[in-house]
Design a protein around this motif. Structure first.
Motif, PDB file in Angstrom:
ATOM      1  N   ASN A   1       0.860  -1.180   0.000  1.00 52.24           N
ATOM      2  CA  ASN A   1       0.000   0.000   0.000  1.00 52.24           C
ATOM      3  C   ASN A   1       0.899   1.233   0.000  1.00 52.24           C
ATOM      4  O   ASN A   1       1.534   1.534   1.017  1.00 52.24           O
ATOM      5  CB  ASN A   1      -0.896  -0.006   1.240  1.00 52.24           C
ATOM      6  CG  ASN A   1      -1.855   1.182   1.267  1.00 52.24           C
ATOM      7  OD1 ASN A   1      -1.683   2.154   0.531  1.00 52.24           O
ATOM      8  ND2 ASN A   1      -2.863   1.114   2.115  1.00 52.24           N
ATOM      9  N   PRO A   2       0.975   1.955  -1.115  1.00 53.85           N
ATOM     10  CA  PRO A   2       1.935   3.066  -1.215  1.00 53.85           C
ATOM     11  C   PRO A   2       1.582   4.268  -0.363  1.00 53.85           C
ATOM     12  O   PRO A   2       2.354   5.225  -0.293  1.00 53.85           O
ATOM     13  CB  PRO A   2       1.900   3.413  -2.706  1.00 53.85           C
ATOM     14  CG  PRO A   2       0.534   3.012  -3.147  1.00 53.85           C
ATOM     15  CD  PRO A   2       0.197   1.782  -2.354  1.00 53.85           C
ATOM     16  N   GLU A   3       0.422   4.244   0.297  1.00 52.03           N
ATOM     17  CA  GLU A   3       0.008   5.376   1.120  1.00 52.03           C
ATOM     18  C   GLU A   3       0.670   5.389   2.492  1.00 52.03           C
ATOM     19  O   GLU A   3       0.600   6.390   3.194  1.00 52.03           O
ATOM     20  CB  GLU A   3      -1.516   5.344   1.306  1.00 52.03           C
ATOM     21  CG  GLU A   3      -2.286   5.475   0.002  1.00 52.03           C
ATOM     22  CD  GLU A   3      -3.757   5.184   0.190  1.00 52.03           C
ATOM     23  OE1 GLU A   3      -4.582   5.808  -0.509  1.00 52.03           O
ATOM     24  OE2 GLU A   3      -4.096   4.322   1.032  1.00 52.03           O
ATOM     25  N   ARG A   4       1.279   4.254   2.875  1.00 49.51           N
ATOM     26  CA  ARG A   4       1.880   4.206   4.210  1.00 49.51           C
ATOM     27  C   ARG A   4       3.120   3.325   4.189  1.00 49.51           C
ATOM     28  O   ARG A   4       3.252   2.432   3.372  1.00 49.51           O
ATOM     29  CB  ARG A   4       0.877   3.651   5.228  1.00 49.51           C
ATOM     30  CG  ARG A   4       0.337   2.262   4.896  1.00 49.51           C
ATOM     31  CD  ARG A   4      -0.629   1.785   5.957  1.00 49.51           C
ATOM     32  NE  ARG A   4      -1.262   0.513   5.624  1.00 49.51           N
ATOM     33  CZ  ARG A   4      -0.713  -0.676   5.845  1.00 49.51           C
ATOM     34  NH1 ARG A   4       0.496  -0.753   6.391  1.00 49.51           N
ATOM     35  NH2 ARG A   4      -1.360  -1.787   5.525  1.00 49.51           N
ATOM     36  N   LYS A   5       4.023   3.611   5.103  1.00 46.34           N
ATOM     37  CA  LYS A   5       5.213   2.775   5.220  1.00 46.34           C
ATOM     38  C   LYS A   5       4.834   1.439   5.838  1.00 46.34           C
ATOM     39  O   LYS A   5       3.811   1.323   6.521  1.00 46.34           O
ATOM     40  CB  LYS A   5       6.276   3.471   6.074  1.00 46.34           C
ATOM     41  CG  LYS A   5       5.881   3.694   7.527  1.00 46.34           C
ATOM     42  CD  LYS A   5       6.982   4.431   8.281  1.00 46.34           C
ATOM     43  CE  LYS A   5       6.560   4.663   9.742  1.00 46.34           C
ATOM     44  NZ  LYS A   5       7.611   5.404  10.497  1.00 46.34           N
TER      45      LYS A   5
ATOM     46  N   MET B   1       9.845  -0.293   4.347  1.00 47.03           N
ATOM     47  CA  MET B   1       9.514   0.269   3.043  1.00 47.03           C
ATOM     48  C   MET B   1       8.818   1.606   3.270  1.00 47.03           C
ATOM     49  O   MET B   1       7.812   1.686   3.983  1.00 47.03           O
ATOM     50  CB  MET B   1       8.588  -0.668   2.286  1.00 47.03           C
ATOM     51  CG  MET B   1       9.297  -1.794   1.564  1.00 47.03           C
ATOM     52  SD  MET B   1      10.096  -1.220   0.040  1.00 47.03           S
ATOM     53  CE  MET B   1       8.655  -0.769  -0.929  1.00 47.03           C
ATOM     54  N   PRO B   2       9.329   2.687   2.669  1.00 46.92           N
ATOM     55  CA  PRO B   2       8.719   3.999   2.889  1.00 46.92           C
ATOM     56  C   PRO B   2       7.419   4.162   2.104  1.00 46.92           C
ATOM     57  O   PRO B   2       7.192   3.471   1.102  1.00 46.92           O
ATOM     58  CB  PRO B   2       9.791   4.956   2.354  1.00 46.92           C
ATOM     59  CG  PRO B   2      10.460   4.167   1.258  1.00 46.92           C
ATOM     60  CD  PRO B   2      10.493   2.745   1.751  1.00 46.92           C
ATOM     61  N   ALA B   3       6.571   5.056   2.561  1.00 49.58           N
ATOM     62  CA  ALA B   3       5.389   5.412   1.773  1.00 49.58           C
ATOM     63  C   ALA B   3       5.849   6.051   0.472  1.00 49.58           C
ATOM     64  O   ALA B   3       6.829   6.804   0.445  1.00 49.58           O
ATOM     65  CB  ALA B   3       4.501   6.371   2.560  1.00 49.58           C
ATOM     66  N   LEU B   4       5.161   5.774  -0.614  1.00 51.99           N
ATOM     67  CA  LEU B   4       5.558   6.284  -1.924  1.00 51.99           C
ATOM     68  C   LEU B   4       4.610   7.351  -2.456  1.00 51.99           C
ATOM     69  O   LEU B   4       4.838   7.906  -3.521  1.00 51.99           O
ATOM     70  CB  LEU B   4       5.641   5.128  -2.931  1.00 51.99           C
ATOM     71  CG  LEU B   4       6.630   4.002  -2.581  1.00 51.99           C
ATOM     72  CD1 LEU B   4       6.612   2.923  -3.654  1.00 51.99           C
ATOM     73  CD2 LEU B   4       8.041   4.559  -2.408  1.00 51.99           C
ATOM     74  N   LEU B   5       3.539   7.628  -1.709  1.00 51.05           N
ATOM     75  CA  LEU B   5       2.600   8.674  -2.086  1.00 51.05           C
ATOM     76  C   LEU B   5       2.389   9.604  -0.900  1.00 51.05           C
ATOM     77  O   LEU B   5       2.451   9.170   0.249  1.00 51.05           O
ATOM     78  CB  LEU B   5       1.255   8.079  -2.505  1.00 51.05           C
ATOM     79  CG  LEU B   5       1.216   7.245  -3.793  1.00 51.05           C
ATOM     80  CD1 LEU B   5      -0.152   6.585  -3.942  1.00 51.05           C
ATOM     81  CD2 LEU B   5       1.522   8.110  -5.003  1.00 51.05           C
TER      82      LEU B   5
ATOM     83  N   GLU C   1       0.542   2.539 -10.005  1.00 46.94           N
ATOM     84  CA  GLU C   1       1.957   2.461 -10.361  1.00 46.94           C
ATOM     85  C   GLU C   1       2.837   2.245  -9.137  1.00 46.94           C
ATOM     86  O   GLU C   1       3.734   1.389  -9.138  1.00 46.94           O
ATOM     87  CB  GLU C   1       2.383   3.732 -11.090  1.00 46.94           C
ATOM     88  CG  GLU C   1       3.850   3.701 -11.527  1.00 46.94           C
ATOM     89  CD  GLU C   1       4.235   4.919 -12.343  1.00 46.94           C
ATOM     90  OE1 GLU C   1       5.354   4.951 -12.871  1.00 46.94           O
ATOM     91  OE2 GLU C   1       3.408   5.860 -12.448  1.00 46.94           O
ATOM     92  N   GLN C   2       2.580   2.993  -8.081  1.00 45.11           N
ATOM     93  CA  GLN C   2       3.412   2.860  -6.883  1.00 45.11           C
ATOM     94  C   GLN C   2       3.114   1.558  -6.135  1.00 45.11           C
ATOM     95  O   GLN C   2       4.004   0.986  -5.497  1.00 45.11           O
ATOM     96  CB  GLN C   2       3.205   4.064  -5.966  1.00 45.11           C
ATOM     97  CG  GLN C   2       3.630   5.387  -6.584  1.00 45.11           C
ATOM     98  CD  GLN C   2       5.052   5.350  -7.116  1.00 45.11           C
ATOM     99  OE1 GLN C   2       5.962   4.798  -6.497  1.00 45.11           O
ATOM    100  NE2 GLN C   2       5.260   5.931  -8.294  1.00 45.11           N
ATOM    101  N   ALA C   3       1.879   1.077  -6.221  1.00 51.03           N
ATOM    102  CA  ALA C   3       1.554  -0.218  -5.616  1.00 51.03           C
ATOM    103  C   ALA C   3       2.313  -1.333  -6.312  1.00 51.03           C
ATOM    104  O   ALA C   3       2.845  -2.247  -5.665  1.00 51.03           O
ATOM    105  CB  ALA C   3       0.051  -0.471  -5.677  1.00 51.03           C
TER     106      ALA C   3
END
Length: 330
Positions: A235-239, A255-259, A288-290
């Motif tokens: 889930n790219p919304e949260r680390k 893994m860092p958040a990407l959004l 894309e980030q997912a």
């Protein structure tokens, strides 16, 4: 001498103060009796639901898993794959973006076996349906698995094909109205004894329990993380903390958040959007980030990379994929 199954029910069902947890060996024996059909339906229901309420320990999960692995259909014992993935949650909030990660990784030369099932009345989108939309069918035999691994880099099988008895336990949700420990065991099954196994979970602390059980099972390379909806999807919304167990040594990578911020979830799960995104016909920043984040977690598992390097390599794999495949075969 085998312990009477009613004794195991007694141990787990006597309440918070008097109740006991099973040892790894006791859990192995209990699950063996279940899979051998030696347990009455009333006993099985009581046992599974008591565990559901109390939650299983790592020792219990390890014993249950070891027993389940002994009942995988023998036809599949010679399958060789780099990565095992169990997909048992289904998607409800977001499309199964992790499927595109699997497709891209398969193109890159990684051999991936996937197994899953669908649950009655869950109203979730399962990976089998998404794969079928893209033209991929579930393998029914070891020969078909090998063919698909060679052609696509991945192969999907229904749990009912490789372990019908465990699938029967999962399908008991139709009677219980609740999931049982069988869903966790299916994720941990690694039926083809792949070198690496990836687990996605939903509930807090189950990621730690998975890697602790993997350590007790002497599994070589296992990664577990809290994925979107309980699937193996970042889930790219949260680390997220990616927990690993490698030859008895446990570790973690963040893994860092990407959004930035939360995205608006779609009103409906339309598989056509998944296809359009793969074909580069539409943009979807969340998707894309997912996909990239999910591939990065796989690379952390396979190559023991840190998060930064894994993300860099994942972006390269994604950008260099053949976006018209598998549709260019038509």
């Amino acid at each position: 001498m085998t312990t009477p199954f009613k004794d195991y029910i007694n141990m787990v069902g006597r309440g918070q103060r008097a109740g006991k947890t099973l040892s790894q060996q006791q859990a192995y024996d209990a699950m063996s009796q279940i899979l051998q059909g030696k347990v009455l339906p009333e006993q099985l229901g009581a046992f599974l639901m008591l565990l559901r309420v109390r939650e299983e320990t790592a020792e219990e999960l390890a014993g249950f898993t070891q027993a389940c692995r002994e009942y995988v259909e023998p036809e599949f014992s010679q399958i060789q794959a780099d990565l095992d993935i169990g997909c048992y949650a289904g998607k409800r909030r977001h499309l199964p973006w992790f499927m595109l990660a699997i497709m891209a990784l398969g193109q890159s030369g990684i051999k991936i076996t996937i197994h899953g099932t669908s649950e009655p009345d869950s109203n979730r989108l399962y990976i089998k349906e998404a794969l079928a939309f893209f033209g991929f069918t579930a393998a029914k035999s070891a020969e078909q698995v090998e063919q698909q691994l060679n052609q696509f880099g991945f192969s999907y099988l229904d749990l009912a094909t490789i372990h019908p008895k465990l699938d029967d336990l999962i399908q008991l949700r139709a009677l219980f109205g609740l999931r049982s420990p069988a869903n966790t065991l299916a994720r941990m099954l690694n039926p083809f004894k792949a070198n690496h196994s990836l687990h996605g979970v939903h509930h807090r602390n189950f990621d730690l329990r998975h890697v602790a059980a993997a350590q007790l099972c002497n599994d070589e390379h296992v990664v577990c993380f809290r994925g979107e909806g309980g699937e193996v999807e970042f889930n790219p919304e949260r680390k997220v903390l990616v927990h690993s167990s490698r030859s008895g040594v446990n570790s973690e990578v963040e893994m860092p958040a990407l959004l930035e911020g939360w995205q608006i979830k779609p009103r409906e799960l339309n598989l056509a959007e998944l296809k359009q995104f793969w074909l580069n016909e539409i943009d979807n920043p969340y998707g894309e980030q997912a996909v990239i984040g999910t591939m990065a977690i796989v690379l952390i598992l396979l190559k023991q990379l840190d998060a930064e390097e894994a993300l860099t390599q994942a972006k390269t794999i994604w950008q260099s994929r053949s976006s018209t495949w598998p549709f260019d075969k038509n």
